[in-house]
Motif scaffolding. Structure first.
Motif, PDB file in Angstrom:
ATOM      1  N   PHE A 321       0.841  -1.205   0.000  1.00 54.04           N
ATOM      2  CA  PHE A 321       0.000   0.000   0.000  1.00 54.04           C
ATOM      3  C   PHE A 321       0.873   1.250   0.000  1.00 54.04           C
ATOM      4  N   LEU A 322       1.899   1.278   0.845  1.00 47.72           N
ATOM      5  CA  LEU A 322       2.784   2.434   0.905  1.00 47.72           C
ATOM      6  C   LEU A 322       3.627   2.562  -0.366  1.00 47.72           C
ATOM      7  N   GLU A 323       4.051   1.437  -0.941  1.00 44.03           N
ATOM      8  CA  GLU A 323       4.774   1.473  -2.215  1.00 44.03           C
ATOM      9  C   GLU A 323       3.940   2.165  -3.283  1.00 44.03           C
ATOM     10  N   LYS A 324       2.641   1.979  -3.211  1.00 44.91           N
ATOM     11  CA  LYS A 324       1.736   2.521  -4.213  1.00 44.91           C
ATOM     12  C   LYS A 324       1.479   4.010  -4.019  1.00 44.91           C
ATOM     13  N   PHE A 325       1.260   4.417  -2.776  1.00 43.04           N
ATOM     14  CA  PHE A 325       0.851   5.798  -2.517  1.00 43.04           C
ATOM     15  C   PHE A 325       1.947   6.666  -1.903  1.00 43.04           C
ATOM     16  N   LEU A 326       2.757   6.100  -1.025  1.00 37.95           N
ATOM     17  CA  LEU A 326       3.779   6.876  -0.319  1.00 37.95           C
ATOM     18  C   LEU A 326       5.093   6.092  -0.276  1.00 37.95           C
ATOM     19  N   PRO A 327       5.725   5.884  -1.427  1.00 38.90           N
ATOM     20  CA  PRO A 327       6.944   5.061  -1.463  1.00 38.90           C
ATOM     21  C   PRO A 327       8.068   5.615  -0.602  1.00 38.90           C
ATOM     22  N   MET A 328       8.043   6.927  -0.314  1.00 40.92           N
ATOM     23  CA  MET A 328       9.114   7.506   0.507  1.00 40.92           C
ATOM     24  C   MET A 328       9.025   7.071   1.964  1.00 40.92           C
ATOM     25  N   TYR A 329       7.918   6.417   2.348  1.00 38.65           N
ATOM     26  CA  TYR A 329       7.758   5.968   3.733  1.00 38.65           C
ATOM     27  C   TYR A 329       7.837   4.449   3.871  1.00 38.65           C
ATOM     28  N   VAL A 330       8.261   3.774   2.840  1.00 38.90           N
ATOM     29  CA  VAL A 330       8.445   2.319   2.939  1.00 38.90           C
ATOM     30  C   VAL A 330       9.744   2.045   3.680  1.00 38.90           C
ATOM     31  N   ASN A 331       9.673   1.199   4.697  1.00 38.49           N
ATOM     32  CA  ASN A 331      10.861   0.863   5.478  1.00 38.49           C
ATOM     33  C   ASN A 331      10.729  -0.580   5.952  1.00 38.49           C
ATOM     34  N   LYS A 332      11.475  -1.459   5.359  1.00 37.29           N
ATOM     35  CA  LYS A 332      11.373  -2.875   5.700  1.00 37.29           C
ATOM     36  C   LYS A 332      11.817  -3.097   7.145  1.00 37.29           C
TER      37      LYS A 332
END
Length: 475
Positions: A321-332
């Protein structure tokens, strides 16, 4: 759009409804005070108050005008004292369109405009304009044409949009935990109307309940709780009906609502932190609510007053979901740094002291009810162990992932540039065991600070975080 315009005439009706709602206490006071021997005076007083509300509503509508001129939204209003307000396009952060039942029947909308300094209420609110006028005004203030806006919305909806499914909506209602809120509201309402209940009512009710028998009483209680649970489901479904999140250029647009349809615009530059919250009800089933902290606040608040980006989804779906809308907040979340074992006792002590005090009081005053604080004590111990187990952090370049639990488990991702303050705190006991408390601050709702705290971290971990925040290199 330089010519001053008035709101739609239906705004008069809305002003009257708002006026009656705000004056409801005075209507009740007049009726109760003069009911016995001066009923006529009571009705005349209420009629006069209603007439005053109607006249004020008409004058308020007539004296309110708005226009867009020289890159500004200009408002003029006031019955006795005339006021003027100029809002520059460059200060506008978001423009939200809201439709209640009356709005939707007559194809009207409410336009709410927020700026960087917006507090609890919108900077400007046009409570009733036509839907076409509202969309045109939003396009004018956003400096794009209606046609371009329409084309962008269609394109983004096709590629960057997500709508809640009926199954997700039902799950959101069933696991919302709103039964506690409904019980609190019911208790408050009962306490308010208690003064009007005859004294013999309690005796009759007690005899009636005793006459029902134990089985009937249990069925009655279960039925009441089930009814409140169903009401919570219905309320959640009405609120989040057709919830859709869309990415349009540099904005996130959220649309939701059945009885009251809302369209909320969140500029990406106002987002300070993004994450998800797992309630104690949803966590066993693997579901969470995706949330964000928005500078200046938002009208769409849910989990702990944060902005809800999506009401419910599987935890493993959040990253996509974050990759789609807010990729800058993806953090594994690989190899998170957890708390040391020696910190566990602090969590247990903090949570159990209130329960132990309550247990002592109940044991001496109501010894036959001591089992209640004992259950509470067991719950507190279990919760403290979860708080210690779940807390931790992870540094990934310029992003920091933190996890903590009060009651719900919360995971948040913060960008270095969004963190406004870093605080390290140690008491005497902490220094003895090389522990420290971490507190991070960002800009939150209404321009106030939003704080994240992780207690009893290893002091070397806090120092590493301090070096990361201050751009110091280890060495």
């Amino acid at each position: 759009m330089s010519k001053p315009k008035r709101l739609h005439p239906a705004a008069v009706i809305l002003h009257i409804v708002i006026g009656i709602r705000n004056s409801l206490f005075f209507f009740i006071l007049l009726f109760v005070t003069l009911f016995d021997d001066k009923l006529l005076y009571a009705f005349l007083a209420m009629l006069a108050l209603l007439l005053l509300i109607i006249i004020t509503s008409v004058l308020t509508w007539q004296r309110f005008t708005y226009r867009v001129e020289e890159d500004e939204l200009r408002l003029e209003y006031g019955i006795i004292i005339r006021k003027k307000r100029f809002i520059s396009k460059h200060r506008i952060q978001s423009i939200d369109l809201t439709q209640n039942i009356l709005h939707r029947i007559f194809k009207l909308t409410k336009v709410e405009i927020e700026t960087a300094g917006t507090g609890a209420e919108a900077e400007a609110s046009l409570i009733c304009v036509t839907l076409t006028e509202g969309e045109a005004l939003r396009a004018e203030l956003k400096s794009i044409s209606s046609r371009e806006q329409h084309e962008n919305e269609i394109e983004e909806e096709a590629y960057l949009a997500q709508t809640i499914t009926r199954k997700q909506l039902l799950l959101a209602g069933a696991t919302s935990g709103s039964i506690g809120v409904l019980l609190a509201i019911a208790g408050f309402a009962f306490s308010e109307i208690e003064r009007f209940i005859p004294s013999n009512f309690y005796d009759d009710a007690y005899r009636w309940i005793i006459g029902l028998g134990l089985l009937i009483m249990v069925l009655f209680i279960v039925g009441t709780l089930l009814l409140l649970w169903l009401l919570g489901i219905i309320g959640t479904m009405i609120k989040y009906w057709n919830f859709t999140i869309t990415k349009v250029d540099e904005d996130i647009v959220i649309t939701r609502g059945l009885l009251e349809k809302k369209q909320i615009t969140i500029p990406l530059k106002r987002i300070q932190a993004v994450g998800y919250a797992e309630s104690v009800i949803r966590q066993p089933f693997g579901y969470a609510t995706v949330i964000a902290e928005i500078a200046g606040g938002s009208n769409e608040k849910g989990e702990d007053f944060s902005t809800v980006l999506f009401p419910i989804m599987k935890v493993e779906e959040v990253e996509a979901f974050l990759e789609k809308f807010l990729p800058m907040y993806v953090n594994k979340q690989n190899n998170m740094q957890s708390l040391p074992k020696r910190a566990r006792k602090y969590y247990i002590i903090r949570m159990t002291i209130p329960a132990l005090l309550l247990l002592g009081v109940v044991f001496f005053v109501f010894p036959h009810l001591s089992w209640i604080p004992l259950i509470l004590l067991a719950v507190c111990v279990g919760l403290s162990l979860l708080q210690h187990k779940d807390a931790g952090y992870l540094i990934n370049g310029q992003k920091l992932l933190i996890r903590y639990r009060n009651i719900n488990k919360v995971t948040m991702v913060l960008h270095h540039k969004r963190i406004q303050a870093f605080n390290k705190k140690q008491n005497w006991f902490h220094r003895k065991e090389n522990l420290a408390r971490l507190k991070l601050s960002i800009i939150g709702k209404m321009g106030l600070g939003k704080h994240y705290t992780i207690k009893e971290l290893d002091v070397t971990d806090v120092d590493d975080l301090s070096d990361w925040y201050s751009y110091r290199k280890k060495g």
